[in-house]
Design a protein around this motif. Sequence first.
Motif, PDB file in Angstrom:
ATOM      1  N   PHE A   7      -4.752 -34.456 -20.211  1.00  0.00           N
ATOM      2  CA  PHE A   7      -5.537 -35.507 -19.558  1.00  0.00           C
ATOM      3  C   PHE A   7      -7.028 -35.201 -19.659  1.00  0.00           C
ATOM      4  N   PRO A   8      -7.845 -36.237 -19.873  1.00  0.00           N
ATOM      5  CA  PRO A   8      -9.292 -36.018 -19.978  1.00  0.00           C
ATOM      6  C   PRO A   8      -9.900 -35.633 -18.627  1.00  0.00           C
ATOM      7  N   ALA A   9     -10.770 -34.642 -18.635  1.00  0.00           N
ATOM      8  CA  ALA A   9     -11.412 -34.191 -17.396  1.00  0.00           C
ATOM      9  C   ALA A   9     -12.367 -35.247 -16.855  1.00  0.00           C
ATOM     10  N   ALA A  10     -12.967 -36.043 -17.740  1.00  0.00           N
ATOM     11  CA  ALA A  10     -13.979 -37.017 -17.315  1.00  0.00           C
ATOM     12  C   ALA A  10     -13.395 -38.388 -17.010  1.00  0.00           C
ATOM     13  N   THR A  23      -9.349 -37.344 -30.280  1.00  0.00           N
ATOM     14  CA  THR A  23      -9.959 -36.773 -29.077  1.00  0.00           C
ATOM     15  C   THR A  23     -10.371 -37.862 -28.089  1.00  0.00           C
ATOM     16  N   GLY A  24     -10.365 -39.120 -28.539  1.00  0.00           N
ATOM     17  CA  GLY A  24     -10.801 -40.217 -27.696  1.00  0.00           C
ATOM     18  C   GLY A  24     -12.237 -40.634 -27.935  1.00  0.00           C
ATOM     19  N   THR A  25     -12.978 -39.852 -28.724  1.00  0.00           N
ATOM     20  CA  THR A  25     -14.352 -40.229 -29.041  1.00  0.00           C
ATOM     21  C   THR A  25     -14.354 -41.407 -30.001  1.00  0.00           C
ATOM     22  N   GLY A  26     -15.487 -42.073 -30.106  1.00  0.00           N
ATOM     23  CA  GLY A  26     -15.597 -43.244 -30.969  1.00  0.00           C
ATOM     24  C   GLY A  26     -15.709 -44.501 -30.131  1.00  0.00           C
ATOM     25  N   ASN A  27     -15.633 -45.639 -30.789  1.00  0.00           N
ATOM     26  CA  ASN A  27     -15.861 -46.897 -30.085  1.00  0.00           C
ATOM     27  C   ASN A  27     -14.569 -47.658 -29.810  1.00  0.00           C
ATOM     28  N   GLY A  28     -13.498 -46.944 -29.510  1.00  0.00           N
ATOM     29  CA  GLY A  28     -12.237 -47.589 -29.150  1.00  0.00           C
ATOM     30  C   GLY A  28     -12.363 -48.322 -27.823  1.00  0.00           C
ATOM     31  N   VAL A  68     -12.901 -41.232 -23.874  1.00  0.00           N
ATOM     32  CA  VAL A  68     -11.841 -40.295 -23.514  1.00  0.00           C
ATOM     33  C   VAL A  68     -10.540 -40.842 -24.097  1.00  0.00           C
ATOM     34  N   TYR A  69      -9.580 -39.962 -24.344  1.00  0.00           N
ATOM     35  CA  TYR A  69      -8.294 -40.439 -24.809  1.00  0.00           C
ATOM     36  C   TYR A  69      -7.633 -41.202 -23.672  1.00  0.00           C
TER      37      TYR A  69
END
Length: 170
Positions: A25-28, A78-83, A53-54
Amino acid sequence: SHYLYKVDNANTMTPVTTEITSTLFPAAGYVSCIAVDPLNADRILVVFSNYQVYSLFLSTDGGVTFAKCAGNLEVNSTGTGNGPSLRWASIIPVSNGYVYMVAASTGLYATSNLSGLTTVWTQMAPTLIGNLVTDMIDFRTSDGRVVIGTHGGGVYSTSVTDTVLTALQS
């Protein structure tokens, strides 16, 4: 930090609470939805709504383990990007399997096959809902009625009775 718990025997005088927070789970991030399979409470989708975040995790063992399953809704594993930001998820049992739906900042998506990082989500109702921010999904298992709530664009409904999602393709 955030923590995720499950409660077994919640309908009794002796409920049992167990932490099921995953190291994946993402910390942020923050949890915006927890979808539980109405036929198998060990099948859980957890949605994190933040950008960068993912966003989507599946457990098939009641939260002992989780796997990423946002597939093509994420730009990077990793969840980064513009999803898109995911808002809601539903696990919908149908006659020949399951339909999984997610409400996102860019519309409504569905799949009938969760396969981790390679899951292929298809945008549903592209001419009706399109890229409207979609906030919530609810369904009735008795007849497959699905209702989708959007932000400022109204409420939509259809019936989903099998894994062929033609009712939501237009």
